[in-house]
Design a protein around this motif. Structure first.
Motif, PDB file in Angstrom:
ATOM      1  N   ALA A  23     -13.560   3.317  12.398  1.00 31.28           N
ATOM      2  CA  ALA A  23     -13.245   4.599  12.162  1.00 31.28           C
ATOM      3  C   ALA A  23     -12.176   4.712  11.226  1.00 31.28           C
ATOM      4  CB  ALA A  23     -12.943   5.291  13.602  1.00 31.28           C
ATOM      5  N   GLY A  24     -12.492   5.411  10.132  1.00 25.73           N
ATOM      6  CA  GLY A  24     -11.287   5.611   9.031  1.00 25.73           C
ATOM      7  C   GLY A  24     -11.934   5.245   7.596  1.00 25.73           C
ATOM      8  N   ARG A  25     -11.174   5.494   6.611  1.00 27.19           N
ATOM      9  CA  ARG A  25     -11.513   5.213   5.138  1.00 27.19           C
ATOM     10  C   ARG A  25     -11.006   3.935   4.489  1.00 27.19           C
ATOM     11  NH1 ARG A  25     -11.781  10.971   5.644  1.00 27.19           N
ATOM     12  NH2 ARG A  25     -13.570  11.826   5.023  1.00 27.19           N
ATOM     13  N   SER A  26      -9.577   3.720   4.727  1.00 26.08           N
ATOM     14  CA  SER A  26      -8.822   2.698   4.232  1.00 26.08           C
ATOM     15  C   SER A  26      -7.827   2.376   4.962  1.00 26.08           C
ATOM     16  CB  SER A  26      -8.123   3.385   2.733  1.00 26.08           C
ATOM     17  OG  SER A  26      -7.355   2.429   2.583  1.00 26.08           O
ATOM     18  N   THR A  27      -7.491   1.025   4.844  1.00 27.08           N
ATOM     19  CA  THR A  27      -6.275   0.454   5.706  1.00 27.08           C
ATOM     20  C   THR A  27      -4.879   1.062   5.331  1.00 27.08           C
ATOM     21  OG1 THR A  27      -6.018  -1.178   4.290  1.00 27.08           O
ATOM     22  CG2 THR A  27      -7.287  -1.802   6.067  1.00 27.08           C
ATOM     23  N   LEU A  40      -4.811   4.367   4.339  1.00 27.27           N
ATOM     24  CA  LEU A  40      -4.741   5.961   4.706  1.00 27.27           C
ATOM     25  C   LEU A  40      -4.592   6.259   6.118  1.00 27.27           C
ATOM     26  CD1 LEU A  40      -7.456   7.154   1.900  1.00 27.27           C
ATOM     27  CD2 LEU A  40      -5.040   7.699   2.224  1.00 27.27           C
ATOM     28  N   ASP A  41      -3.701   7.394   6.452  1.00 25.86           N
ATOM     29  CA  ASP A  41      -4.006   7.930   7.829  1.00 25.86           C
ATOM     30  C   ASP A  41      -3.770   7.047   8.749  1.00 25.86           C
ATOM     31  OD1 ASP A  41      -4.725  10.718   6.538  1.00 25.86           O
ATOM     32  OD2 ASP A  41      -6.658   9.742   6.161  1.00 25.86           O
ATOM     33  N   GLY A  42      -2.987   5.965   8.653  1.00 26.32           N
ATOM     34  CA  GLY A  42      -2.683   5.300   9.769  1.00 26.32           C
ATOM     35  C   GLY A  42      -3.673   4.070   9.847  1.00 26.32           C
ATOM     36  N   GLY A  43      -4.626   3.872   8.899  1.00 23.75           N
ATOM     37  CA  GLY A  43      -5.350   2.934   8.919  1.00 23.75           C
ATOM     38  C   GLY A  43      -6.827   2.982   9.471  1.00 23.75           C
ATOM     39  N   ILE A  44      -7.710   1.767   9.503  1.00 21.32           N
ATOM     40  CA  ILE A  44      -8.904   1.839  10.332  1.00 21.32           C
ATOM     41  C   ILE A  44      -9.009   1.158  11.504  1.00 21.32           C
ATOM     42  CG2 ILE A  44     -11.376   0.683   9.939  1.00 21.32           C
ATOM     43  CD1 ILE A  44     -10.489   0.611   6.916  1.00 21.32           C
ATOM     44  N   PHE A  45      -9.701   1.985  12.451  1.00 20.25           N
ATOM     45  CA  PHE A  45      -9.761   1.728  13.943  1.00 20.25           C
ATOM     46  C   PHE A  45     -11.030   1.105  14.189  1.00 20.25           C
ATOM     47  CE2 PHE A  45      -6.523   4.830  12.681  1.00 20.25           C
ATOM     48  CZ  PHE A  45      -5.613   4.749  13.823  1.00 20.25           C
ATOM     49  N   ARG A 105      -6.739  -1.979  15.466  1.00 16.25           N
ATOM     50  CA  ARG A 105      -6.193  -1.145  14.444  1.00 16.25           C
ATOM     51  C   ARG A 105      -5.613  -2.162  13.186  1.00 16.25           C
ATOM     52  NH1 ARG A 105      -0.776   2.966  14.775  1.00 16.25           N
ATOM     53  NH2 ARG A 105      -0.925   3.613  12.638  1.00 16.25           N
ATOM     54  N   VAL A 106      -6.175  -1.652  12.034  1.00 16.41           N
ATOM     55  CA  VAL A 106      -5.924  -2.639  10.704  1.00 16.41           C
ATOM     56  C   VAL A 106      -5.191  -1.299   9.604  1.00 16.41           C
ATOM     57  CG1 VAL A 106      -6.709  -3.992   8.818  1.00 16.41           C
ATOM     58  CG2 VAL A 106      -8.083  -4.106  11.052  1.00 16.41           C
ATOM     59  N   PHE A 139      -5.367  -8.560  -9.876  1.00 15.09           N
ATOM     60  CA  PHE A 139      -6.889  -8.168  -9.638  1.00 15.09           C
ATOM     61  C   PHE A 139      -7.243  -8.351  -8.222  1.00 15.09           C
ATOM     62  CE2 PHE A 139      -6.407  -9.924 -13.966  1.00 15.09           C
ATOM     63  CZ  PHE A 139      -6.745  -8.753 -14.799  1.00 15.09           C
ATOM     64  N   ASP A 140      -6.538  -8.676  -7.401  1.00 17.60           N
ATOM     65  CA  ASP A 140      -6.789  -8.673  -5.900  1.00 17.60           C
ATOM     66  C   ASP A 140      -5.708  -8.378  -5.118  1.00 17.60           C
ATOM     67  OD1 ASP A 140      -6.805 -11.131  -3.472  1.00 17.60           O
ATOM     68  OD2 ASP A 140      -5.909 -11.483  -5.545  1.00 17.60           O
ATOM     69  N   MET A 141      -6.017  -7.880  -3.714  1.00 15.38           N
ATOM     70  CA  MET A 141      -4.885  -7.620  -2.971  1.00 15.38           C
ATOM     71  C   MET A 141      -5.404  -7.602  -1.539  1.00 15.38           C
ATOM     72  SD  MET A 141      -4.657  -3.254  -3.598  1.00 15.38           S
ATOM     73  CE  MET A 141      -3.389  -3.231  -2.235  1.00 15.38           C
ATOM     74  N   GLU A 142      -4.497  -7.751  -0.514  1.00 17.25           N
ATOM     75  CA  GLU A 142      -4.640  -7.651   0.810  1.00 17.25           C
ATOM     76  C   GLU A 142      -4.989  -6.131   0.993  1.00 17.25           C
ATOM     77  OE1 GLU A 142      -4.811 -10.212   2.344  1.00 17.25           O
ATOM     78  OE2 GLU A 142      -4.141 -11.441   0.668  1.00 17.25           O
ATOM     79  N   GLY A 143      -5.668  -6.117   2.369  1.00 19.98           N
ATOM     80  CA  GLY A 143      -6.087  -4.605   2.714  1.00 19.98           C
ATOM     81  C   GLY A 143      -7.736  -4.478   2.658  1.00 19.98           C
TER      82      GLY A 143
END
Length: 688
Positions: A400-404, A406-411, A427-428, A443-447
Motif C-alpha cells: 500500500a502506497g506510492r513511494s518510500t 511519500l506519506d510515511g512510505g510503503i506498507f 513499513r519501508v 544515477f541510482d539511489m536507495e529507496g
C-alpha cells in the motif's frame, strides 16, 4: 604495514574501472561512499601470482627492483612523469584526479589531501548580503546537498520566501531560515520549465528522464509538506463480510490462469495447449478501461478500472454471472485462490470475495489512515493498492502506497487469505539522506516505489522495483555490483518502468535476469524487451527500440521496419562490457551468447502468451500506409494475432481482429485465448 580484511567485498567480479587513492561514488562493498585516501602514494604495482612478505619488504628496501620470480607484473605507475603512465608491458594507462605531484622517495609521488565535497563538487555555499551595503550578513554552507557528477538540469532554480529550490539532480531544498535542507533525487522537472512552487505545493510536470529507475516518480504531481502526522498512522483495519467462514474450496486446474501473468513468477506462460486454428467463440462488451483477464474453474474474472468494478463471466458463454464494486480503481486483474477472489483497490483496501458468487468474505485496510487525494480525475487513498495481489505459500502479499519517500512510505503486508489476519507487515520509508555528511549518487539511489509484487524462480524472495524481501517481509540485501546501480538478485521478471506502464518508452524495458539492471540500456541485451514471456528453459521477448544511430542518446523505434522477436536461453544473462560499466547512456547490456533464434516481424505485439509450444502475439501491424501514416501508430485499424512456433519462431497462423488488446491483456486457459480490448470488450477464441 599489514591489516586483515574484514571480509569479502563482493563475490561478483567488478564490472568497473580500478580506482587507487579514492573512488568515484560507485562503491559495491559495505563501506560508505565516498571513500578517499589521504597521504602520499609513491608507486603502484600490481602482480598476477603469489607475492610473499619477504619480497614486499625487499622491494620496499630497493624500489628499483621490479620483477618477481613467481608473479607477473601487470600494472606499474611510478608517477615520475606526473601522470599515471603504465610502465608494464600491458599499457593500462590511467588518469590522475584530485591529487598533485610532490617529491617522493624515488622521483615524484602523488599527494591526496582533499575533502569529499571539495573533490566532488557536492557542496553548496550561499552568501546573504545586506541590500543597502552589499555586506555579507549570513552564509549558508551545506557540504553534501547536491549529488555528484552529471550537469545541472536544463531548467532554472526557483525560490519561495523560505527556500531556494536548486535543479541539480531533481529538487534540492536550501532552507534560508531553519537549516532543514534536503535533496530529492527521486523527483524531476520537465526540460526547460522545471518545477513550480505555488499554492503551498510543489508541482512536478511529466519528464523524460531515466535516472534513478525504480525510485524516481513519473507523471504530473502536486506535492505538499508532510500531510499526515506520524501519530495519525494507525494499525490496519479488518472488516468481515456475509460470506466470512462460508467458502467451499475450489482448486484451479492445471490449465487455468488464476492470477496476473498466470503464476507468482509472472511468467506469462500456460501449459494449456491452444490450437493454431482459431475461431471467435463469444464476445462480451463491458465498456470502459479493462484490465487483463484471469480464468479459473470455468469462470473469467476481469476488472473495469474506471468503474471500480470486478466482473465474473462464464468461460463457456461470456455471460456476466456477477459483479462487485469496490471503493476505488482496480488497476490490474484479481487473483483466484482456492475458491477466493482477492484484489486490491486504490481506496487503500484489499477485498476478498467468494469466487463463485461475489459475496464479501472480508476486506482489509492496508492504508495506514483514511486520507484521500485526487488521482486521474478521481478520489482515492494516499496509499493505493494494486489490484493484483500475490499468493505464495498460503500467504497473500501486497503493498500500500506510492513511494518510500511519500506519506510515511510503503506498507507491505502478508495476510492469511481465509481470515484476513495479519501474518507479516513491513513499513519501508526513505531513506532520507544526511546532507551534511552523506553524498548522493549520480544515477541510482536507495529507496523504491510500489509495483505489483513478483517472486523468483526458487520462490524464496519477493521483489518490488529494486527492493527485495524474504517471505516474512524482512528486507533482503541486493548488493550493488556496478557504479550505475545494477544490483544482484535472484532470477526474476523485472519491469524498470513498472508492470502497469502501458505506454512504451525507449529507455524502459522488461528483463528476466539475476539483477536489477540499474541505469543501462538493454536494446542489445538477451532476455529483455518491451514485453516478454518465459518458461523453465527459455525467454521470448519482443524488441521494438532496436536502432541507435551514431551519437543518438537513446535507441529508436522506426515504424514500418519491423520488430524483433527473440528467444534466449535462461542461462544467457545480460552482460556489461568493461567499457559500458561506468558509461552513462552508453551501449548498455550486450550478450555473451547468440540467441536460440531471432526473427523480424511486422507486428507491434501489445499482448503475448506462451501456451504449450506456441507463442501468441497480438497488436497493431507495424506498417506505415502512405495515405494515413499514423493509422497503426494511433491504433485505429485493429490488430493482428499471430501464432508462432516457440521452437524456431516460424509463423503458423495469422488472424485479423477489429480491435486492439489492452497492454498485456491476453491469457491462455483451457485450450482457449481470452483477450481484453481497449474498446471495453472481452473476446474468447478457440477451436470451433
Amino acid at each position: 604495514g599489514e591489516e586483515k580484511a574484514g571480509g569479502l567485498i563482493t563475490s561478483e567480479p567488478l564490472e568497473d574501472n580500478l580506482f587507487i587513492g579514492c573512488e568515484d561514488g560507485g562503491n559495491v562493498g559495505p563501506y560508505r561512499t565516498p571513500f578517499n585516501f589521504e597521504g602520499v602514494i609513491d608507486e603502484v604495482r600490481l602482480y598476477f601470482g603469489p607475492v610473499g612478505p619477504g619480497e614486499v619488504a625487499e622491494h620496499f628496501r630497493d624500489p628499483r627492483r621490479v620483477e618477481l620470480e613467481r608473479a607477473e607484473l601487470v600494472l606499474r605507475f611510478s608517477f615520475d612523469d606526473g601522470k599515471a603512465t603504465d610502465l608494464s608491458k600491458h599499457g593500462n594507462h590511467g588518469t590522475v584526479e584530485w591529487a598533485k605531484a610532490v617529491k617522493g622517495r624515488v622521483g615524484l609521488a602523488m599527494s591526496f589531501k582533499v575533502t569529499p565535497f571539495e573533490r566532488r563538487g557536492t557542496a553548496v555555499a550561499l552568501d546573504g548580503r545586506d541590500p543597502h551595503t552589499g555586506r555579507v550578513v549570513k552564509t549558508i554552507f551545506v557540504p553534501c546537498l547536491i549529488s555528484p557528477k552529471h550537469h545541472f538540469r536544463c531548467y532554472r532554480s526557483k525560490a519561495t520566501e523560505r527556500f531556494i529550490l536548486l535543479p541539480k539532480r531533481g529538487v534540492e531544498f536550501l532552507d534560508l531560515e531553519n537549516g532543514l535542507h534536503m535533496r530529492h533525487d527521486w523527483l524531476r522537472g520537465a526540460c526547460s520549465y522545471g518545477v513550480m512552487p505555488a499554492n503551498g505545493l510543489l508541482y512536478i510536470p511529466p519528464h523524460q528522464c531515466f535516472c534513478y529507475p525504480g525510485v524516481k516518480l513519473a507523471g504530473f504531481l502536486a506535492l505538499s509538506h508532510k500531510a499526515t502526522e506520524e501519530g495519525a498512522l494507525r494499525l490496519s483495519l479488518l472488516e468481515r463480510g456475509p460470506a466470512y467462514g462460508r467458502v467451499e474450496r475450489e482448486e484451479a486446474s492445471f490449465e487455468d490462469w488464476p492470477m496476473y501473468r498466470h503464476d507468482p513468477e509472472r511468467s506469462g506462460r500456460s501449459p494449456s495447449k491452444v490450437p493454431s486454428s482459431l475461431s471467435r467463440l463469444w464476445e462480451t462488451r463491458l465498456g470502459g478501461e479493462l484490465t487483463p483477464p484471469v480464468e479459473a474453474c470455468g469462470r473469467v474474472y476481469i476488472a473495469r478500472a474506471d468503474a471500480h468494478t470486478v466482473y465474473c463471466l462464464s468461460a463457456r458463454s461470456g455471460k456476466v454471472l456477477w459483479e462487485y464494486t469496490a471503493g476505488g480503481r482496480v488497476d490490474s486483474p484479481p487473483t483466484f485462490y482456492r475458491g477466493l477472489l482477492l484484489f486490491g483497490s486504490a481506496d487503500g483496501w484489499v477485498y476478498c470475495l467468494r469466487a463463485r458468487d461475489g459475496k464479501l468474505v472480508w476486506r482489509f485496510r492496508g492504508a495506514p489512515a483514511e486520507r484521500r487525494v485526487v488521482a486521474f480525475g478521481e478520489v482515492e487513498s494516499a496509499w493505493p493498492i494494486h489490484g493484483s495481489v500475490l499468493p505464495l505459500g498460503g500467504v497473500v502479499y501486497f503493498a500500500a502506497g506510492r513511494s518510500t519517500f511519500l506519506d510515511g512510505g510503503i506498507f507491505l503486508y502478508g495476510l492469511d487469505p481465509w481470515s484476513g489476519r495479519v501474518l507479516y507487515r513491513r513499513r519501508v520509508e526513505g531513506p532520507w539522506p544526511d546532507v551534511l555528511r552523506e553524498e548522493g549518487r549520480p544515477f541510482d539511489m536507495e529507496g523504491g516505489k510500489a509495483d505489483i509484487l513478483v517472486t523468483d524462480r526458487e520462490r524464496r524472495h519477493l521483489y518490488m522495483s529494486q527492493l527485495a524481501f524474504d517471505l516474512k517481509l524482512r528486507p533482503v540485501e541486493a548488493p550493488r555490483i556496478t557504479p550505475l546501480g545494477a544490483r544482484k538478485m535472484g532470477l526474476h521478471l523485472i519491469a524498470t518502468g513498472g508492470f502497469l506502464q502501458r505506454v512504451w518508452w525507449d529507455r524502459t524495458y522488461w528483463m528476466y535476469a539475476r539483477r536489477w539492471p540499474g541505469y543501462y540500456f538493454a536494446y542489445n541485451s538477451p532476455k529483455a524487451g518491451q514485453i516478454l514471456v518465459f518458461d523453465e528453459k527459455a525467454t521470448y521477448c519482443l524488441k521494438v527500440f532496436t536502432d541507435r544511430p551514431k551519437g543518438g542518446l537513446s535507441p529508436f523505434y522506426r515504424p514500418g521496419r519491423g520488430c524483433l522477436l527473440i528467444a534466449d536461453s535462461n542461462d544467457n544473462e545480460p552482460y556489461l562490457e568493461p567499457r559500458a560499466v561506468g558509461w552513462e547512456k552508453g551501449p548498455g547490456y550486450s550478450r555473451r551468447e547468440p540467441p536460440l533464434w531471432e526473427v523480424k516481424i511486422p507486428l507491434r505485439a501489445k499482448a503475448m502468451v506462451l501456451a504449450g509450444d506456441r507463442l501468441f502475439l497480438c497488436g497493431p501491424p507495424d506498417e506505415v500506409p502512405p495515405s494515413d501514416p499514423l493509422l497503426h501508430i494511433e491504433e485505429r485499424d485493429g490488430a493482428l494475432l499471430w501464432v508462432v512456433s516457440a521452437k524456431d519462431g516460424r509463423k503458423l497462423a495469422e488472424y485479423r481482429l477489429d480491435t486492439v488488446p489492452v497492454f498485456d491483456g491476453m491469457i491462455a486457459a483451457g485450450g482457449r485465448l481470452y483477450i481484453s480490448t481497449r474498446d471495453g470488450r472481452v473476446i474468447c477464441l478457440g477451436r470451433a
